[in-house]
Design a protein around this motif. Structure first.
Motif, PDB file in Angstrom:
ATOM      1  N   VAL A  54      -4.522  13.754 -67.097  1.00 42.18           N
ATOM      2  CA  VAL A  54      -4.725  15.186 -66.699  1.00 42.18           C
ATOM      3  C   VAL A  54      -5.656  15.539 -65.815  1.00 42.18           C
ATOM      4  CG1 VAL A  54      -5.267  17.220 -68.077  1.00 42.18           C
ATOM      5  CG2 VAL A  54      -3.866  15.529 -69.291  1.00 42.18           C
ATOM      6  N   GLN A  55      -6.821  14.666 -65.819  1.00 41.15           N
ATOM      7  CA  GLN A  55      -7.947  15.081 -64.915  1.00 41.15           C
ATOM      8  C   GLN A  55      -7.528  14.724 -63.303  1.00 41.15           C
ATOM      9  OE1 GLN A  55     -10.863  12.731 -66.393  1.00 41.15           O
ATOM     10  NE2 GLN A  55     -11.596  14.104 -67.859  1.00 41.15           N
ATOM     11  N   GLU A  56      -6.561  13.753 -63.478  1.00 40.98           N
ATOM     12  CA  GLU A  56      -5.920  13.546 -61.833  1.00 40.98           C
ATOM     13  C   GLU A  56      -4.753  14.535 -61.521  1.00 40.98           C
ATOM     14  OE1 GLU A  56      -4.823   9.493 -62.165  1.00 40.98           O
ATOM     15  OE2 GLU A  56      -6.783   8.606 -62.178  1.00 40.98           O
ATOM     16  N   PHE A  57      -4.728  15.414 -62.394  1.00 40.26           N
ATOM     17  CA  PHE A  57      -3.474  16.538 -62.171  1.00 40.26           C
ATOM     18  C   PHE A  57      -2.107  16.086 -62.012  1.00 40.26           C
ATOM     19  CE2 PHE A  57      -7.534  18.666 -60.748  1.00 40.26           C
ATOM     20  CZ  PHE A  57      -7.590  19.593 -61.660  1.00 40.26           C
ATOM     21  N   GLU A  58      -1.885  14.795 -62.767  1.00 35.61           N
ATOM     22  CA  GLU A  58      -0.524  14.404 -62.895  1.00 35.61           C
ATOM     23  C   GLU A  58       0.452  15.517 -63.402  1.00 35.61           C
ATOM     24  OE1 GLU A  58       1.832  10.977 -64.890  1.00 35.61           O
ATOM     25  OE2 GLU A  58       0.107  10.108 -63.490  1.00 35.61           O
ATOM     26  N   LEU A  59       1.498  15.849 -62.849  1.00 28.47           N
ATOM     27  CA  LEU A  59       2.338  16.731 -63.415  1.00 28.47           C
ATOM     28  C   LEU A  59       2.711  16.471 -64.733  1.00 28.47           C
ATOM     29  CD1 LEU A  59       3.796  19.424 -62.581  1.00 28.47           C
ATOM     30  CD2 LEU A  59       5.521  17.946 -61.942  1.00 28.47           C
ATOM     31  N   SER A  60       3.328  15.417 -65.019  1.00 29.26           N
ATOM     32  CA  SER A  60       3.873  15.138 -66.359  1.00 29.26           C
ATOM     33  C   SER A  60       2.712  15.387 -67.483  1.00 29.26           C
ATOM     34  CB  SER A  60       4.352  13.789 -66.440  1.00 29.26           C
ATOM     35  OG  SER A  60       3.569  12.875 -66.408  1.00 29.26           O
ATOM     36  N   SER A  61       1.715  14.723 -67.221  1.00 29.59           N
ATOM     37  CA  SER A  61       0.444  15.160 -68.156  1.00 29.59           C
ATOM     38  C   SER A  61       0.107  16.530 -68.339  1.00 29.59           C
ATOM     39  CB  SER A  61      -0.542  14.056 -67.686  1.00 29.59           C
ATOM     40  OG  SER A  61      -0.458  12.949 -67.977  1.00 29.59           O
ATOM     41  N   LEU A  62       0.119  17.377 -67.280  1.00 26.23           N
ATOM     42  CA  LEU A  62      -0.086  18.602 -67.404  1.00 26.23           C
ATOM     43  C   LEU A  62       1.006  19.572 -67.985  1.00 26.23           C
ATOM     44  CD1 LEU A  62      -1.618  19.353 -63.647  1.00 26.23           C
ATOM     45  CD2 LEU A  62      -2.822  19.297 -65.631  1.00 26.23           C
ATOM     46  N   LEU A  63       2.130  19.016 -67.985  1.00 30.63           N
ATOM     47  CA  LEU A  63       3.174  19.717 -68.762  1.00 30.63           C
ATOM     48  C   LEU A  63       3.008  19.404 -70.082  1.00 30.63           C
ATOM     49  CD1 LEU A  63       6.361  19.073 -66.270  1.00 30.63           C
ATOM     50  CD2 LEU A  63       4.950  21.260 -67.008  1.00 30.63           C
ATOM     51  N   LYS A  64       2.528  18.275 -70.468  1.00 27.17           N
ATOM     52  CA  LYS A  64       2.505  17.924 -71.747  1.00 27.17           C
ATOM     53  C   LYS A  64       1.173  18.676 -72.532  1.00 27.17           C
ATOM     54  CE  LYS A  64       4.622  13.518 -71.693  1.00 27.17           C
ATOM     55  NZ  LYS A  64       4.251  11.801 -72.037  1.00 27.17           N
ATOM     56  N   LEU A  65       0.339  18.628 -71.599  1.00 31.89           N
ATOM     57  CA  LEU A  65      -0.898  19.637 -72.056  1.00 31.89           C
ATOM     58  C   LEU A  65      -0.519  21.278 -72.401  1.00 31.89           C
ATOM     59  CD1 LEU A  65      -4.053  19.819 -72.626  1.00 31.89           C
ATOM     60  CD2 LEU A  65      -4.158  20.532 -70.276  1.00 31.89           C
ATOM     61  N   PHE A  66       0.322  21.721 -71.430  1.00 27.99           N
ATOM     62  CA  PHE A  66       0.952  23.076 -71.458  1.00 27.99           C
ATOM     63  C   PHE A  66       1.838  23.059 -72.642  1.00 27.99           C
ATOM     64  CE2 PHE A  66       4.539  25.799 -70.415  1.00 27.99           C
ATOM     65  CZ  PHE A  66       3.668  26.998 -70.208  1.00 27.99           C
ATOM     66  N   GLY A  67       2.731  21.949 -73.266  1.00 29.53           N
ATOM     67  CA  GLY A  67       3.259  22.337 -74.525  1.00 29.53           C
ATOM     68  C   GLY A  67       2.452  22.053 -75.480  1.00 29.53           C
ATOM     69  N   ILE A  68       1.479  21.516 -75.405  1.00 29.62           N
ATOM     70  CA  ILE A  68       0.319  21.547 -76.569  1.00 29.62           C
ATOM     71  C   ILE A  68      -0.008  22.905 -76.684  1.00 29.62           C
ATOM     72  CG2 ILE A  68      -2.060  20.770 -77.561  1.00 29.62           C
ATOM     73  CD1 ILE A  68      -1.199  18.025 -76.160  1.00 29.62           C
ATOM     74  N   ILE A  69      -0.397  23.490 -75.645  1.00 35.26           N
ATOM     75  CA  ILE A  69      -0.907  24.891 -75.612  1.00 35.26           C
ATOM     76  C   ILE A  69       0.132  25.894 -76.194  1.00 35.26           C
ATOM     77  CG2 ILE A  69      -1.712  26.986 -74.256  1.00 35.26           C
ATOM     78  CD1 ILE A  69      -3.210  24.609 -72.546  1.00 35.26           C
ATOM     79  N   ILE A  70       1.172  25.751 -75.840  1.00 32.34           N
ATOM     80  CA  ILE A  70       2.411  26.629 -76.403  1.00 32.34           C
ATOM     81  C   ILE A  70       2.486  26.273 -77.955  1.00 32.34           C
ATOM     82  CG2 ILE A  70       4.808  26.943 -76.267  1.00 32.34           C
ATOM     83  CD1 ILE A  70       3.237  28.280 -74.090  1.00 32.34           C
ATOM     84  N   MET A  71       2.712  25.256 -78.505  1.00 37.06           N
ATOM     85  CA  MET A  71       2.527  24.829 -79.793  1.00 37.06           C
ATOM     86  C   MET A  71       1.548  25.495 -80.405  1.00 37.06           C
ATOM     87  SD  MET A  71       3.926  20.967 -80.605  1.00 37.06           S
ATOM     88  CE  MET A  71       3.360  20.013 -79.237  1.00 37.06           C
ATOM     89  N   GLY A  72       0.370  25.547 -79.935  1.00 37.11           N
ATOM     90  CA  GLY A  72      -1.076  26.231 -80.653  1.00 37.11           C
ATOM     91  C   GLY A  72      -0.735  27.799 -80.705  1.00 37.11           C
ATOM     92  N   ILE A  73      -0.006  28.340 -79.616  1.00 34.59           N
ATOM     93  CA  ILE A  73      -0.101  29.697 -79.611  1.00 34.59           C
ATOM     94  C   ILE A  73       1.111  30.058 -80.634  1.00 34.59           C
ATOM     95  CG2 ILE A  73       1.156  31.667 -78.083  1.00 34.59           C
ATOM     96  CD1 ILE A  73      -0.437  30.270 -75.829  1.00 34.59           C
TER      97      ILE A  73
END
Length: 109
Positions: A54-73
């Motif tokens: 995520v800190q290296e801005f890898e797209l798949s990890s950023l999308l997974k983080l985005f998915g976690i945020i969407i689940m929280g919302i």
């Protein structure tokens, strides 16, 4: 730790499925079960997220983080009177399935 994580993931999946079935039958506690399942799924995803990627801005990890945020919302909106609460909920579940399709296995041992 992996055994606990697999139990957590299984419990989250069962709660999501049972909650969705109760929602389809217009039961009010189905929303609570579904939200608990999503909450456990969020905890599981956070524990399994590769923070270095995520800190290296890898797209798949950023999308997974985005998915976690969407689940929280989705978890917070499910108890509101928003018109989009079920749409966000469905989006978060489908996004989670698409992003983490490698964890779903139909192979038998």
């Amino acid at each position: 730790m992996t055994r606990i994580l697999s139990i957590l993931y299984t419990l989250a999946t069962v709660l999501i499925i049972v909650g969705a079935l109760f929602i389809l039958q217009l039961e009010t506690y189905g929303v609570v079960l579904l939200t608990c399942g999503l909450g456990l799924n969020i905890i599981y995803r956070i524990l399994n997220l590769n923070w270095k990627k995520v800190q290296e801005f890898e797209l798949s990890s950023l999308l997974k983080l985005f998915g976690i945020i969407i689940m929280g919302i989705a978890c917070t909106l499910i108890f509101s009177k928003s018109d989009q609460r079920f749409n966000i909920l469905i989006l978060s579940i489908v996004l989670d399935l698409v992003l983490n399709y490698k964890e779903i296995s139909f192979r038998s041992k």
